[in-house]
Design a protein around this motif. Sequence first.
Motif, PDB file in Angstrom:
ATOM      1  N   GLU A  87       0.841  -1.193   0.000  1.00  0.00           N
ATOM      2  CA  GLU A  87       0.000   0.000   0.000  1.00  0.00           C
ATOM      3  C   GLU A  87       0.880   1.249   0.000  1.00  0.00           C
ATOM      4  OE1 GLU A  87      -3.573   2.015   2.666  1.00  0.00           O
ATOM      5  OE2 GLU A  87      -2.972  -0.072   2.990  1.00  0.00           O
ATOM      6  N   ASP A  88       0.532   2.187  -0.880  1.00  0.00           N
ATOM      7  CA  ASP A  88       1.321   3.400  -1.056  1.00  0.00           C
ATOM      8  C   ASP A  88       0.669   4.529  -0.255  1.00  0.00           C
ATOM      9  OD1 ASP A  88       2.767   5.570  -1.910  1.00  0.00           O
ATOM     10  OD2 ASP A  88       2.650   5.073  -4.037  1.00  0.00           O
ATOM     11  N   ARG A  89       1.360   5.045   0.749  1.00  0.00           N
ATOM     12  CA  ARG A  89       0.779   6.086   1.606  1.00  0.00           C
ATOM     13  C   ARG A  89       0.638   7.415   0.874  1.00  0.00           C
ATOM     14  NH1 ARG A  89       4.575   9.498   4.018  1.00  0.00           N
ATOM     15  NH2 ARG A  89       6.767   8.969   3.625  1.00  0.00           N
ATOM     16  N   HIS A  90       1.327   7.572  -0.267  1.00  0.00           N
ATOM     17  CA  HIS A  90       1.226   8.815  -1.042  1.00  0.00           C
ATOM     18  C   HIS A  90       0.052   8.784  -2.024  1.00  0.00           C
ATOM     19  CE1 HIS A  90       5.022  10.237   0.534  1.00  0.00           C
ATOM     20  NE2 HIS A  90       5.597   9.095   0.186  1.00  0.00           N
ATOM     21  N   PHE A  91      -0.575   7.618  -2.143  1.00  0.00           N
ATOM     22  CA  PHE A  91      -1.666   7.450  -3.111  1.00  0.00           C
ATOM     23  C   PHE A  91      -2.950   8.077  -2.584  1.00  0.00           C
ATOM     24  CE2 PHE A  91      -5.034   5.089  -5.297  1.00  0.00           C
ATOM     25  CZ  PHE A  91      -4.572   5.098  -6.612  1.00  0.00           C
TER      26      PHE A  91
END
Length: 263
Positions: A12-16
């Motif tokens: 999971e990409d926290r910047h997404f």
Amino acid sequence: MHKIVKPAVVKEDRHFVTALARGLDLLACFRSGDKMLGNQELAERSKLPKSTVSRLTYTLTKLGYLQFDESAGKYRLGTATLSLGSAMLSRLDVRQLARPAMQQLADFSHAMVSLGMRDRLSMIYIENCRSQAALTLSLDVGSRIPLASTAMGRAYLAVAPQGERNELLARARELDEAGWPALQEGVQRALDEYSEFGCCTSIGDWQAGVNAIAIAFRPPDGSTPVSINCGGPAFSLSADFLVREVRPRLIDLVEQLRRAMAA
């Protein structure tokens, strides 16, 4: 030989920004030929809850990306999306450079020659040339065709980095588990074709009675790869004719285009 490998699970990409992604996915639900779509249709296509779709369509309408038709109770694409598309197309010099040679090939083959770029699991036509002498497909600039079952899409997959290719094919499998074995076989065959002959074919794989051949290449400036295909009804465009007559001309077209873009 190119091998199709399922990629590792992406963390999971926290910047997404999920809300932004959902809004863009909603806009992508509009396909060539769609005049208007309602919240129910958008929910079915986007796989989002109808309550979420309602909030997104309200926001997109306020921003001008959608227009609401009160009499129909549905939405059409707004002028803000037109400005984005026009800005993108205006920057694609490859369209102007390719068009004369594409038209020559279309006239020779009595078929349709198109230029396309990838968007998600589709290829979008950004330029299109038709023969005046024969019946061709009813597709035009802005039309979407599948990535994994068409010659244009398979050619893109053949030149894409392996990591990107694996990710795209994994997503295609998730969307159609039942049809995946046949789809995988067709893609692998096309990748082998590209390795041996420098092109990909789709002989009735996308639509029965439709044949096509394609080549993809990355422009000299390193920008997104583009695909060029030649396709049409099988009764006027046989597999033998595509490989024997169209293939060398398509290869020459791409080489001319590479030289012109480098210059």
